[in-house]
Scaffold this active site. Structure first.
Site, PDB file in Angstrom:
ATOM      1  CG  LEU A  38      -2.201   1.038   1.164  1.00 15.06           C
ATOM      2  CD1 LEU A  38      -3.291   1.077   1.947  1.00 15.06           C
ATOM      3  CD2 LEU A  38      -1.222   2.021   2.129  1.00 15.06           C
ATOM      4  CG  ASP A  41      -0.122  10.886   3.775  1.00 13.35           C
ATOM      5  OD1 ASP A  41      -1.068  10.276   2.711  1.00 13.35           O
ATOM      6  OD2 ASP A  41       0.561  10.949   4.782  1.00 13.35           O
ATOM      7  CD  GLN A  57       3.910   7.289   6.011  1.00 18.34           C
ATOM      8  OE1 GLN A  57       2.958   7.140   6.512  1.00 18.34           O
ATOM      9  NE2 GLN A  57       4.366   7.689   6.002  1.00 18.34           N
ATOM     10  CE1 TYR A 100       1.066   6.079  10.730  1.00 16.54           C
ATOM     11  CE2 TYR A 100       0.182   7.820  11.976  1.00 16.54           C
ATOM     12  CZ  TYR A 100       0.034   6.492  11.661  1.00 16.54           C
ATOM     13  OH  TYR A 100      -0.757   5.602  12.044  1.00 16.54           O
TER      14      TYR A 100
END
Ligand code: FRU
Length: 467
Positions: A38, A41, A57, A100
């Site tokens: 996946l 950002d 990300q 993050y």
């Protein structure tokens, strides 16, 4: 994730799934997408004078929002990108539940990353650290650890530092939620990168004339552009209107003036940045005087987990790179001019839309001059209708099968459309409005036009940069 175990698990996942993803009929020809797992950002977008760096990300292990690492690509021309060693793994106590989003700067010739270390506790609560990492000789990054903990008066939802330097002072905007569950953007200042001081709230719900504008503001980005300042932000929980803010989380901007002496930002209302079904968490950089943007062509919502690419081990992609400008107090986005290098021979056509030739394949660019209404059928799952000064993009939901609509209003005279195997980016009137969306057509791969009014069409098939 322990570093060694983490790297070997990732390598296994990549080896197992890579070929599967790239062979997927929905895998892009020229947009950036994960080789497996996946992507969300864009992070750390910057230009070092020779190379553009784009981090992202990335969960390399599955198609769920877990194990967030930072992937890394670089490019000299914004078109062909090379994979770099994985930049950050969640392998420290201060980032164990995800490295993050964040940003990058070049300082004293070194690439420095500033990101959020996300830590979740068993009782469901969380904390966040803003952390630094510096590039090493091997093209990887050495973590320097946290430089900022949670500010007082805010929840554990504090993340996504965007840092920059101005007149020898460092600045950071940070997404936050206060204890009353109001979304805010915090402003920090530092004379060196390790010691940050909170200046205060720059913008957010119940500030600067805004009423309730959501419970959390993610991914802020503040920059000067054409004599104005723009604050990009992703307000979560903003009220849906009839034709705006229809995605589960929105991406928006505030335009105004930021004063470096008072550190105050005066601004107008929130404006939606992209009216399509998938656009979130954009990030910009300044490169040779141009303000460039990448966005995530995805939204964290209940739909994403029904996307058919998951069967082939990957999910989501970036938007095309875009250049930003302000005209008449509005933000304009246009595909960067470098993308024109992807164009093959142009085909011109003029006449009544009903007679226009179909376009086959999905990797193409289209410019349309319009003199009235027009309908473009992209597939059995996506249709663009232009009528009465309004564009309506209708798409069949991958989850429910129902048709859903997104809107852009204005007298539409020009369209620039960039299509890839499962995405479309529609730029209205030179970038005054944009709609970015994914779509998953069935086997039939032709785009057709319909309408009684005249159109001028230019079509280019686009080269595949991922071969
Ligand atoms: C936005 C976001 C950020 C966060 C990251 C985690 O999509 O939720 O706020 O840092 O994704 O992957």
């Amino acid at each position: 994730m322990n570093t060694n175990e983490g790297l070997s698990a990732i390598l296994q996942a990549v080896m197992r799934n890579n070929a599967k993803a790239v062979k997927d009929k929905y895998y892009p020809c020229w947009h950036l997408a994960p080789v497996t797992g996946l992507l969300n950002d864009p992070n750390g977008f910057c230009f070092d004078g020779e190379y553009y760096h784009l981090f992202y990300q990335w969960n390399p292990l599955s198609c769920e929002h877990k194990h967030k690492c930072w992937g890394h690509w670089c490019s000299k021309d914004l078109i062909t990108w090379q994979h770099q060693p994985i930049a950050l793994l969640p392998d420290e106590f201060y980032d164990k539940d995800g490295c993050y989003s964040g940003s990058a700067v070049i300082h004293q010739g070194q690439l420095i990353l500033c990101y959020t270390g996300n830590v979740k506790f068993e009782d469901g609560s969380r904390t966040a650290w803003q952390c630094l990492a510096v590039e090493n000789q091997q093209g990887g990054f050495d973590k320097l650890g946290p430089v900022l903990g949670l500010p007082e008066g805010y929840s554990g939802h504090v993340r996504d530092p965007k840092i920059w330097q101005y007149n020898d002072v460092w600045y950071m905007v940070l997404g936050a939620q206060n204890l009353d569950k109001q979304g805010k953007v915090l402003l920090y200042r530092a004379s060196h990168l390790y010691q940050w001081q909170l200046v205060g709230e720059l913008a957010g719900s119940y500030l600067g004339g805004l009423a309730d504008a959501g419970y959390m503001w993610e991914c802020p980005d503040l920059f000067e552009l054409d004599d104005h300042f723009i604050l990009l932000t992703c307000p979560q929980g903003i009220k849906r209107e009839q034709q705006r803010f229809l995605n589960s989380h929105s991406s928006a901007y505030l335009i105004g003036d930021f004063d470096y002496s008072t550190l105050q930002f005066q601004h107008g209302d929130l404006i939606e940045l992209d009216a399509g079904f998938e656009f979130y968490a954009p990030q910009t950089t300044l490169a040779n005087g141009r303000r460039l943007l990448f966005g995530w062509m995805g939204v964290p919502d209940g739909e994403e987990m029904y996307q058919p690419t998951i069967a082939n081990g990957w999910i989501h992609q970036m938007t095309c790179p875009r250049e930003l400008h302000i005209k008449e107090e509005k933000l304009y986005q246009q595909p960067v001019k470098e993308l024109q290098q992807l164009r093959q021979k142009p085909a011109y056509w003029q006449g009544i839309a009903d007679d226009a030739p179909d376009i086959s394949g999905f990797s193409f660019e289209l410019e349309v001059e319009l003199f009235g209404s027009l309908t473009i059928y992209f597939s059995d799952t996506l249709v663009l209708l232009i009528e009465n000064n309004q564009a309506v993009l209708k798409r069949r939901s991958v989850k429910s099968g129902e048709w859903q609509s997104r809107f852009w209003s204005g007298e539409i005279k020009h369209l620039q459309i960039l299509c890839d195997n499962s995405s479309v980016e529609i730029f209205f009137n030179g970038g005054a409005g944009v709609m970015s969306s994914r779509f998953f057509p069935s086997e039939k791969r032709t785009i057709c036009f319909s309408g009684k009014d005249t159109i001028n069409l230019t079509t280019w098939q686009l080269k595949n940069t991922l071969l």
